[in-house]
Design an enzyme around this catalytic site. Structure first.
Site, PDB file in Angstrom:
ATOM      1  CB  SER A 141      -0.900   0.008   1.236  1.00  0.00           C
ATOM      2  OG  SER A 141      -1.514   1.280   1.420  1.00  0.00           O
ATOM      3  CE1 TYR A 186      -4.025  -1.995   5.044  1.00  0.00           C
ATOM      4  CE2 TYR A 186      -3.079   0.181   4.655  1.00  0.00           C
ATOM      5  CZ  TYR A 186      -3.636  -0.992   4.170  1.00  0.00           C
ATOM      6  OH  TYR A 186      -3.805  -1.170   2.813  1.00  0.00           O
TER       7      TYR A 186
END
Length: 211
Positions: free
Chosen positions: A157, A170
């Site tokens: 990501s 995350y």
């Protein structure tokens, strides 16, 4: 003279062919994972995917097979170590002990301020995102090496590269995934296994991002 427009299938054939290749894509029943499954299949690869939900998996596989694509699937929660082992055992059986492509797509997020994370949040995100990627790479290595020419793609990501004011855990898992890709690229090059991570981005409304 104007050239006739190429069809989509003809354009793919002109790019490259994955005919005869085998692929495992985790979490391939929706979103980005489904797009990857469809693309690999349309380029000629035989693809196996997985989902936590049997109904969703069966509907997706039926839809893809009706389009003439060579796709199979099995139920797997990648946050479970035993289920990861079962998944790789299934793939090994289906593909005769060889795997050309492994796309680690499954991921989850709990976007909270850092002080609001609890132990359950941390464990869920870490086990689903990073631990599963690391372990599945370990389990898949013998199959990838046996194929003679293999590729691992870790779905990271942008939050593993840039910073944001939310989603610390995350982001940490995605940053770790990027480093895992770098290390495996060096360590497993001798086995003819390429390793890359890609970093898609999604818009977080109301939150600032910085480099």
């Amino acid at each position: 003279m104007a050239q006739p427009q190429q069809t989509e299938s003809h354009s793919r054939q002109n790019r490259w062919s994955l005919q005869g290749m085998t692929a495992l894509v985790t979490g391939g029943t929706k979103g980005l994972g489904l797009a990857v499954v469809e693309e690999l299949s349309m380029l000629g690869a035989t693809v196996h995917t997985c989902s936590r939900t049997e109904t969703e998996l069966n509907e997706c596989i039926h839809h893809l097979q009706m389009k003439g694509l060579k796709v199979t699937g099995s139920v797997c929660d990648v946050s479970s170590r035993p289920q990861r082992q079962t998944l790789i055992n299934t793939v090994s059986s289906l593909f005769n002990g060889k795997l050309n492509i492994f796309v680690n797509n499954v991921g989850t997020s709990v976007l909270k301020p850092t002080l609001e994370y609890n132990a359950e949040d941390f464990s869920l995100v870490m086990s689903t995102n990073f631990e599963s990627a690391f372990h599945l790479c370990q389990l898949a290595h013998p199959l990838l090496r046996a194929s003679g020419a293999a590729s691992i793609v870790l779905m990271s990501s942008a939050l593993g590269i840039v910073s944001a004011n939310v989603g610390t855990v995350y982001s940490a898992t995605k940053g770790a995934m990027n480093q895992l890709a770098k290390n495996l690229a060096c360590e497993w090059a001798k086995d003819n296994i390429r390793t890359n991570s890609v970093a898609p981005c999604f818009l977080v409304m109301g939150n600032s991002w910085t480099k």
